[in-house]
Design an enzyme around this catalytic site. Structure first.
Site, short mmCIF file in Angstrom:
data_model
loop_
_atom_site.label_atom_id
_atom_site.label_comp_id
_atom_site.label_asym_id
_atom_site.label_seq_id
_atom_site.Cartn_x
_atom_site.Cartn_y
_atom_site.Cartn_z
N ASP A 1 0.83 -1.21 0.00
CA ASP A 1 0.00 0.00 0.00
C ASP A 1 0.86 1.26 0.00
OD1 ASP A 1 -2.34 1.44 -0.01
OD2 ASP A 1 -2.75 1.20 2.13
N HIS B 1 2.24 3.49 -8.96
CA HIS B 1 1.98 2.06 -9.20
C HIS B 1 3.12 1.45 -10.01
CE1 HIS B 1 -1.85 2.44 -7.36
NE2 HIS B 1 -2.40 3.16 -8.32
N LEU C 1 10.15 -20.76 -4.86
CA LEU C 1 9.20 -19.85 -4.21
C LEU C 1 7.85 -19.89 -4.91
CD1 LEU C 1 8.94 -17.33 -2.15
CD2 LEU C 1 9.18 -15.96 -4.24
C1 IPE Z 1 -5.50 -2.54 -0.06
O1 IPE Z 1 -5.15 -1.21 -0.21
C2 IPE Z 1 -5.51 -3.24 -1.38
C3 IPE Z 1 -4.21 -3.44 -2.00
C4 IPE Z 1 -3.06 -3.10 -1.51
C5 IPE Z 1 -4.24 -4.10 -3.27
P1 IPE Z 1 -6.24 -0.06 -0.37
O2 IPE Z 1 -5.49 1.19 -0.55
O3 IPE Z 1 -7.22 -0.43 -1.41
O4 IPE Z 1 -6.96 -0.12 1.04
P2 IPE Z 1 -7.80 0.99 1.82
O5 IPE Z 1 -8.80 1.54 0.85
O6 IPE Z 1 -6.83 2.02 2.28
O7 IPE Z 1 -8.41 0.25 2.96
C1 IPE Z 2 -1.58 0.33 -3.29
O1 IPE Z 2 -1.37 1.70 -3.35
C2 IPE Z 2 -1.93 -0.28 -4.62
C3 IPE Z 2 -3.34 -0.64 -4.75
C4 IPE Z 2 -4.25 -0.54 -3.83
C5 IPE Z 2 -3.76 -1.15 -6.03
P1 IPE Z 2 -2.58 2.73 -3.30
O2 IPE Z 2 -2.99 3.01 -4.70
O3 IPE Z 2 -3.66 2.27 -2.43
O4 IPE Z 2 -1.86 4.00 -2.71
P2 IPE Z 2 -2.45 4.99 -1.62
O5 IPE Z 2 -2.90 4.15 -0.48
O6 IPE Z 2 -3.57 5.70 -2.27
O7 IPE Z 2 -1.31 5.86 -1.26
MG MG Z 3 -4.05 2.49 -0.48
#
Ligand code: IPE
Ligand code: IPE
Ligand code: MG
Length: 254
Positions: free
Chosen positions: A34, A51, A145
């Site tokens: 995240d 990303h 792995l």
């Molecule tokens: C969780 O992250 C999903 C992934 C890392 C793929 P999100 O960014 O979607 O989660 P919330 O919305 O902060 O809970």
């Molecule tokens: C995690 O990073 C990737 C996915 C959830 C797909 P985020 O896109 O949630 O990044 P933040 O949390 O908005 O910083």
């Molecule tokens: Mg996120």
């Protein structure tokens, strides 16, 4: 093992000594990757570049996990709730598995990594699914792995569909009420081929599970860091393993 780790880290600025050669290495590490969007924002870039940067961390972590003796690495890459994001971002996220595999599949095959996807395949773009399934096919017989991408994954949907499948088996006369146990239920989940995670890492400072493996995490050790996923390094991964080795897992006993 320590010699192996040190050899692997030769020249890298990593304190692998943190990881004990006699301590437990988690068999299954799961990661909620995240913070890509906030990383991009902090660098004045559009979210999608966060990303892209995040993807570049994946192979490093797979190679490190493998060299430390981790058997299963599961990466939460797209949740069933992430469809709520703006379409251009969703489209970009959908393109990433293919981009990643075009670039990295050959090396992962060479490293004997087995790739699999856990998640719902309906609704994914055809070229995304084709790329994922090609990687699954090409690595099916690898016994190194096991790298799983939780892509279009959500724990509630997984559990709801498991209940439906159990109910269908019950109705068909293939399942008796008394046969329903924890183990049997686990065998209906998308994670049926793997043990429950020993260690869960979540980056970006959020302290929640976000619909990830809620059944499977019952006794998992949780490790959170404020670091955004694109900045997550081998040192951070070693820090998490070292912390795991200091934990005492009691499972409710003494
Ligand atoms: C969780 O992250 C999903 C992934 C890392 C793929 P999100 O960014 O979607 O989660 P919330 O919305 O902060 O809970
Ligand atoms: C995690 O990073 C990737 C996915 C959830 C797909 P985020 O896109 O949630 O990044 P933040 O949390 O908005 O910083
Ligand atoms: Mg996120």
């Amino acid at each position: 093992m320590l010699a192996l780790i040190k050899k692997w880290f030769r020249g890298a600025k990593i304190d692998a000594n943190l990881v004990s050669s006699t301590g437990d290495i988690p068999r299954h590490v799961a990661v909620i990757m995240d913070g890509n969007g906030r990383w991009a924002k902090a660098h004045g870039m559009p979210r999608v570049l966060g990303h892209r940067r995040g993807v570049s961390v994946v192979k490093k972590m797979a190679i490190l996990a493998d060299s430390l003796g981790v058997k299963y690495l599961t990466l939460y890459s797209f949740s069933t709730e992430n469809w709520k994001r703006p379409k251009p971002e969703v489209d970009y996220l959908m393109s990433l598995p293919r981009e990643f595999l075009i670039k990295e599949l050959d090396e992962l095959i060479e490293k004997n990594v087995k790739i699999q996807m856990i998640g719902f395949r309906e609704g994914l773009p055809k070229d995304t699914l084709d790329a994922v399934e090609e990687a699954e096919r090409k690595t099916a017989n690898n016994d190194g792995l096991i790298l799983s991408f939780a892509f279009n994954y959500g724990s509630r949907k997984e559990m709801t569909l498991a209940m439906q499948a159990m109910f269908a088996d019950f109705q068909a006369g293939n399942l008796a009420k008394t046969e329903i146990t924890d183990e049997l239920y686990s065998s209906y989940l998308l994670t049926r081929s793997m043990p429950d995670p020993d260690l869960l890492i979540r980056t970006s400072g959020e302290l929640r599970i976000s619909n990830f493996m809620m059944w499977q995490l019952a006794y998992t050790e949780l490790w959170f860091t404020d670091v955004y996923w694109p900045d997550f390094s081998e040192q951070h991964f070693c820090d998490a393993i070292a912390e795991y080795q200091r934990r005492v897992r009691r499972y409710g006993a003494l």
